[in-house]
Design a protein around this motif. Structure first.
Motif, short mmCIF file in Angstrom:
data_model
loop_
_atom_site.label_atom_id
_atom_site.label_comp_id
_atom_site.label_asym_id
_atom_site.label_seq_id
_atom_site.Cartn_x
_atom_site.Cartn_y
_atom_site.Cartn_z
N HIS A 150 20.57 45.41 5.07
CA HIS A 150 21.75 45.88 5.96
C HIS A 150 22.36 47.11 5.27
O HIS A 150 22.53 47.85 5.98
CB HIS A 150 22.81 44.66 6.01
N ALA A 151 22.63 47.11 4.08
CA ALA A 151 23.39 48.33 3.52
C ALA A 151 22.58 49.47 3.45
O ALA A 151 23.01 50.55 3.74
CB ALA A 151 23.76 48.03 2.21
N GLY A 152 21.12 49.31 2.86
CA GLY A 152 20.13 50.38 3.14
C GLY A 152 19.87 50.97 4.52
O GLY A 152 19.58 52.33 4.67
N ASN A 153 20.19 50.08 5.53
CA ASN A 153 19.84 50.53 6.86
C ASN A 153 20.97 51.06 7.71
O ASN A 153 20.86 51.40 8.74
CB ASN A 153 18.85 49.34 7.61
N ALA A 154 22.14 50.74 7.14
CA ALA A 154 23.36 50.97 7.90
C ALA A 154 23.40 52.58 8.39
O ALA A 154 23.26 53.27 7.37
CB ALA A 154 24.75 50.58 7.11
N GLY A 155 23.76 52.78 9.46
CA GLY A 155 24.08 54.03 9.97
C GLY A 155 22.65 54.86 10.46
O GLY A 155 22.88 55.79 11.03
N GLU B 28 34.35 38.86 -1.15
CA GLU B 28 34.97 39.92 -1.76
C GLU B 28 33.73 40.66 -2.78
O GLU B 28 33.45 41.79 -2.74
CB GLU B 28 36.03 39.89 -2.37
N GLY B 29 33.13 39.56 -3.49
CA GLY B 29 31.84 40.39 -4.29
C GLY B 29 30.68 40.78 -3.73
O GLY B 29 30.24 41.81 -3.91
N GLU B 30 30.45 40.23 -2.63
CA GLU B 30 29.38 40.54 -1.62
C GLU B 30 29.70 41.96 -1.16
O GLU B 30 28.85 42.96 -0.90
CB GLU B 30 28.94 39.63 -0.71
N ARG B 31 30.93 42.02 -0.53
CA ARG B 31 31.13 43.20 -0.17
C ARG B 31 31.36 44.45 -1.06
O ARG B 31 30.85 45.52 -0.50
CB ARG B 31 32.85 43.22 0.51
N GLY B 32 31.57 44.22 -2.17
CA GLY B 32 31.54 45.21 -3.13
C GLY B 32 30.05 45.64 -3.17
O GLY B 32 29.66 46.75 -3.44
N LEU B 33 29.02 44.66 -3.44
CA LEU B 33 27.69 44.85 -3.46
C LEU B 33 27.21 45.63 -2.31
O LEU B 33 26.31 46.63 -2.38
CB LEU B 33 26.88 43.56 -3.51
N PHE B 34 27.79 45.36 -1.18
CA PHE B 34 27.29 46.09 -0.07
C PHE B 34 27.54 47.79 0.11
O PHE B 34 27.03 48.57 0.17
CB PHE B 34 27.90 45.65 1.31
N SER C 229 24.81 54.18 -2.54
CA SER C 229 23.41 54.70 -3.33
C SER C 229 22.42 55.03 -2.34
O SER C 229 21.75 56.02 -2.66
CB SER C 229 22.84 53.50 -4.24
N SER C 230 22.35 54.20 -1.10
CA SER C 230 21.14 54.59 -0.18
C SER C 230 21.74 56.07 0.44
O SER C 230 20.74 56.89 0.68
CB SER C 230 21.08 53.64 0.84
N LYS C 231 22.93 56.25 0.75
CA LYS C 231 23.36 57.32 1.38
C LYS C 231 23.40 58.69 0.49
O LYS C 231 22.68 59.57 0.73
CB LYS C 231 24.81 57.27 1.79
N ALA C 232 23.50 58.38 -0.90
CA ALA C 232 23.25 59.70 -1.95
C ALA C 232 21.75 59.86 -2.01
O ALA C 232 21.41 61.02 -2.21
CB ALA C 232 23.99 59.17 -3.32
N MET C 233 21.09 58.74 -1.95
CA MET C 233 19.62 59.07 -2.17
C MET C 233 18.95 59.64 -0.97
O MET C 233 18.38 60.69 -1.07
CB MET C 233 18.89 57.65 -2.22
N ARG D 89 20.00 57.36 14.90
CA ARG D 89 18.88 58.15 15.25
C ARG D 89 17.60 57.83 15.49
O ARG D 89 16.75 58.49 15.40
CB ARG D 89 18.76 58.84 13.79
N GLY D 90 17.67 56.73 16.21
CA GLY D 90 16.50 56.14 16.80
C GLY D 90 15.60 55.42 16.07
O GLY D 90 14.66 54.72 16.60
N GLY D 91 15.90 55.20 14.56
CA GLY D 91 14.98 54.46 13.76
C GLY D 91 15.49 52.84 14.01
O GLY D 91 16.74 52.72 14.56
N GLY D 92 14.72 52.32 13.32
CA GLY D 92 15.16 50.83 13.46
C GLY D 92 16.44 50.61 12.35
O GLY D 92 16.70 51.42 11.85
N GLY D 93 16.95 49.41 12.20
CA GLY D 93 17.70 49.03 11.27
C GLY D 93 19.19 49.38 11.93
O GLY D 93 19.29 48.87 12.99
N GLY D 94 20.21 49.34 11.05
CA GLY D 94 21.71 49.01 11.66
C GLY D 94 21.74 47.59 11.58
O GLY D 94 20.88 46.88 11.38
N ALA D 95 22.98 47.18 11.97
CA ALA D 95 23.28 45.87 11.52
C ALA D 95 23.70 45.15 13.20
O ALA D 95 24.90 45.46 13.74
CB ALA D 95 24.39 45.52 10.82
#
Length: 187
Positions: free
Chosen positions: A133-138, A161-167, A173-177, A142-148
């Motif tokens: 979900h985090a890698g595909n968010a946003g 809360e721990g999982e939210r931090g992981l998200f 990191s996906s955005k920076a990549m 743009r017409g691609g698959g993904g999002g939530a």
């Protein structure tokens, strides 16, 4: 516990069911009976930090603990069975805001191999879903698959809360990549 970690403080404030093993004078207010004795076999919910201290202390010569701890409702066999069946479908935030932190604290006190195995397995399963979900968010705009969509939104609302931090870490990191890859294509 880290002294300034808000999540650790909130986890220690989670209430756990306890049973008093001895009569305690003038502690009846814990059972809505002010000024009276809290009798043995009375069940009371106490914060985990207090329950732990009372469970391990020996205040009498009989070495009998003042209280015995029970598993909190968030870690009951019913919840463990639901996590084993489909970890992604369980709203763990509704069970405990810091669900996995609570699990760690309880496992420090109880030797529950099955609970440990279920929590580790559900963390792995949910972490993979969170990463997806985090890698595909946003990218849905743009017409691609993904999002939530649909079920994904419900899943993300149920993160502790721990999982939210992981998200957040995975999303950043996906955005920076993607930014770095765009810069590499321009160069």
């Amino acid at each position: 516990m880290a002294y300034y970690d808000v999540d650790a403080i909130l986890t220690d404030a989670q209430k756990v069911p306890c049973t008093f093993e001895l009569d305690v004078p003038r502690l009846g207010y814990l059972d809505n009976n002010p000024g009276h004795t809290l009798h043995a076999s009375t069940r009371v919910d106490l914060p985990i930090w207090l329950a732990e201290m009372l469970a391990v202390s020996n205040i009498t010569s009989s070495n009998k603990p003042l209280i015995t701890l029970d598993l909190p409702p968030a870690l009951t066999p019913r919840v463990m069975n639901a996590l084993k069946a489909d970890a992604k479908s369980v709203d763990i935030r509704a069970l405990a805001q810091n669900f996995y932190g609570l699990g760690v604290r309880i496992l420090e006190l109880f030797e529950e191999e099955e609970v440990c195995d279920v929590l580790m397995g559900s963390w792995r399963t949910r972490a993979a879903e969170i990463s997806d979900h985090a890698g595909n968010a946003g990218q849905g705009q743009r017409g691609g698959g993904g999002g939530a969509g649909g079920d994904g939104v419900e899943f993300l609302r149920g993160l502790d809360e721990g999982e939210r931090g992981l998200f957040r870490a995975q999303h950043d990191s996906s955005k920076a990549m993607r930014v770095w890859m765009g810069e590499m294509k321009k160069a």
